[in-house]
Design a protein around this motif. Structure first.
Motif, short mmCIF file in Angstrom:
data_model
loop_
_atom_site.label_atom_id
_atom_site.label_comp_id
_atom_site.label_asym_id
_atom_site.label_seq_id
_atom_site.Cartn_x
_atom_site.Cartn_y
_atom_site.Cartn_z
N ASP A 2 0.83 -1.21 0.00
CA ASP A 2 0.00 0.00 0.00
C ASP A 2 0.86 1.25 0.00
N TRP A 3 0.22 2.41 -0.23
CA TRP A 3 0.97 3.65 -0.40
C TRP A 3 1.63 4.12 0.89
N GLN A 4 1.02 3.78 2.05
CA GLN A 4 1.65 4.16 3.32
C GLN A 4 3.00 3.47 3.49
N ALA A 5 3.04 2.19 3.11
CA ALA A 5 4.29 1.44 3.20
C ALA A 5 5.34 2.01 2.25
N VAL A 6 4.90 2.41 1.05
CA VAL A 6 5.82 2.99 0.07
C VAL A 6 6.40 4.31 0.58
N LEU A 7 5.53 5.15 1.15
CA LEU A 7 5.99 6.43 1.70
C LEU A 7 7.00 6.21 2.83
N LEU A 9 8.97 3.64 3.17
CA LEU A 9 10.21 3.16 2.57
C LEU A 9 11.02 4.30 1.95
N LEU A 10 10.33 5.27 1.35
CA LEU A 10 11.02 6.42 0.76
C LEU A 10 11.72 7.24 1.85
N ALA A 11 11.03 7.42 2.98
CA ALA A 11 11.63 8.16 4.10
C ALA A 11 12.83 7.40 4.67
N VAL A 12 12.69 6.10 4.80
CA VAL A 12 13.79 5.28 5.30
C VAL A 12 14.98 5.32 4.35
N ALA A 13 14.70 5.30 3.04
CA ALA A 13 15.77 5.36 2.04
C ALA A 13 16.57 6.64 2.17
N ALA A 14 15.90 7.76 2.44
CA ALA A 14 16.60 9.03 2.62
C ALA A 14 17.51 8.98 3.84
N MET A 15 17.00 8.44 4.95
CA MET A 15 17.81 8.33 6.16
C MET A 15 18.99 7.38 5.96
N ALA A 16 18.73 6.26 5.25
CA ALA A 16 19.80 5.29 4.98
C ALA A 16 20.88 5.91 4.10
N GLY A 17 20.47 6.71 3.12
CA GLY A 17 21.43 7.38 2.26
C GLY A 17 22.33 8.33 3.05
N TRP A 18 21.74 9.04 4.02
CA TRP A 18 22.51 9.95 4.87
C TRP A 18 23.54 9.18 5.69
N ILE A 19 23.10 8.12 6.35
CA ILE A 19 24.01 7.31 7.18
C ILE A 19 25.13 6.73 6.33
N ASP A 20 24.76 6.19 5.17
CA ASP A 20 25.74 5.55 4.30
C ASP A 20 26.79 6.53 3.82
N GLY A 209 16.52 -11.53 -12.29
CA GLY A 209 15.17 -10.98 -12.27
C GLY A 209 14.68 -10.63 -10.87
N ASN A 210 15.62 -10.38 -9.96
CA ASN A 210 15.25 -10.14 -8.56
C ASN A 210 15.41 -8.67 -8.15
N VAL A 211 14.95 -7.76 -9.01
CA VAL A 211 14.94 -6.33 -8.68
C VAL A 211 13.56 -5.77 -8.98
N LEU A 212 12.95 -5.11 -8.00
CA LEU A 212 11.68 -4.43 -8.21
C LEU A 212 12.01 -3.01 -8.68
N TRP A 213 12.05 -2.80 -9.98
CA TRP A 213 12.63 -1.60 -10.55
C TRP A 213 11.89 -0.31 -10.18
N VAL A 214 10.57 -0.33 -10.22
CA VAL A 214 9.82 0.90 -9.94
C VAL A 214 10.03 1.33 -8.48
N LEU A 215 9.85 0.40 -7.56
CA LEU A 215 10.08 0.71 -6.15
C LEU A 215 11.54 1.07 -5.91
N GLY A 216 12.44 0.31 -6.51
CA GLY A 216 13.87 0.53 -6.31
C GLY A 216 14.33 1.89 -6.81
N LEU A 217 13.82 2.32 -7.97
CA LEU A 217 14.21 3.63 -8.50
C LEU A 217 13.63 4.76 -7.65
N GLY A 218 12.41 4.57 -7.14
CA GLY A 218 11.82 5.56 -6.24
C GLY A 218 12.65 5.70 -4.98
N MET A 219 13.04 4.57 -4.39
CA MET A 219 13.88 4.60 -3.19
C MET A 219 15.25 5.17 -3.51
#
Length: 263
Positions: A2-7, A9-20, A209-219
């Motif tokens: 659902d969209w709440q989970a996607v949102l 994940l996007l927030a987590v991706a931003a935090m993970a990018g900062w830490i990394d 074939g183990n990459v979810l491209w749309v979600l992965g590119l958004g993250m």
């Protein structure tokens, strides 16, 4: 999903990018979030999607650091090439073997890293005279460093493909020690090699074939944003900031792995 989970994940991706970007270890946040939100998704698809975001975020950080601190091309080529091969090999092995047996070893290494950094206050704060990738070395010394870079890049790359989280942290500690550089100068070269550790595994997962491209590119977009902010903060605040974040990340890794091992 659902969209709440996607949102989330996007927030987590931003935090993970900062830490990394600051000290590595963003996968400690991003991968569990993906596993939790993914629910019934195959684990391989979660790992592949995580690698897509991590690869692009790390690339953004590497380019940001490179603008201010030129990389050591020889170190990056040797270490990065070994990292790609090691990571791809680890990703192949990961599909057939459980990585649980590595937990105790990693725990011991992390505790050792924390003790090492705490007992050496000057570690990562300067480049000793005559050291560093640009210093004039004698031929035997250059060969020794080249072999260490090759082994470190391949070994840590294999770990990244097999397990993943904490790779950037291990790279920073290892290459700061081997090259004798301060954290900030080492980051431009280390992040270039880190791109290799991510890329090798990503190629294997993509071919399977183990990459979810749309979600992965958004993250990836949010991971890149976090990485650019993290790189800018690191360059403005200096090695003391990196050292403090490094100790926090290592402590979190120890707690998380210890819980997984003994709980």
């Amino acid at each position: 999903m659902d969209w709440q989970a996607v949102l989330a994940l996007l927030a987590v991706a931003a935090m993970a990018g900062w830490i990394d970007a600051v000290v590595g270890g963003g996968g400690l946040l991003q991968l569990p979030a993906l596993l939790l939100a993914g629910g019934s998704l195959p684990v391989a698809s979660v790992l592949g999607t995580n690698k897509l975001a991590a690869t692009l975020g790390t690339l953004a950080a590497a380019l940001a650091y490179r603008r201010k601190h030129p990389i050591s091309r020889k170190v990056a080529v040797i270490g990065g090439g070994a990292a790609v091969v090691g990571s791809a090999t680890g990703a192949v092995v990961a599909t057939a073997v459980s990585s649980d047996f590595l937990r105790p070893v990693i725990l011991v290494l992390l505790v050792g890293v924390a003790v090492f950094v705490l007992l050496r206050p000057q570690f990562g704060s300067g480049s000793p005279k005559g050291e560093g990738p640009d210093a004039q070395r004698q031929a035997p010394e250059r060969r020794r460093v080249a072999w260490l870079v090759l082994l470190a890049g391949g070994g840590i790359g294999f770990y990244d493909g097999l397990v993943g989280p904490g790779t950037g942290t291990f790279l920073i500690i290892t290459f700061t020690t081997v090259l004798g550089l301060e954290f900030i100068r080492a980051l431009s070269t280390v992040k270039t090699i880190n791109v290799g550790t991510n890329l090798g595994a990503l190629l294997v997962f993509a071919l399977q074939g183990n990459v979810l491209w749309v979600l992965g590119l958004g993250m990836s977009l949010f991971n890149v944003l976090g990485a650019l902010i993290g790189a800018r903060m690191t360059m403005s605040r200096g090695s003391g900031f990196v050292r403090a974040v490094l100790l926090v990340v290592v402590a979190v890794m120890v707690v998380r792995l210890g819980y997984a091992e003994f709980a």
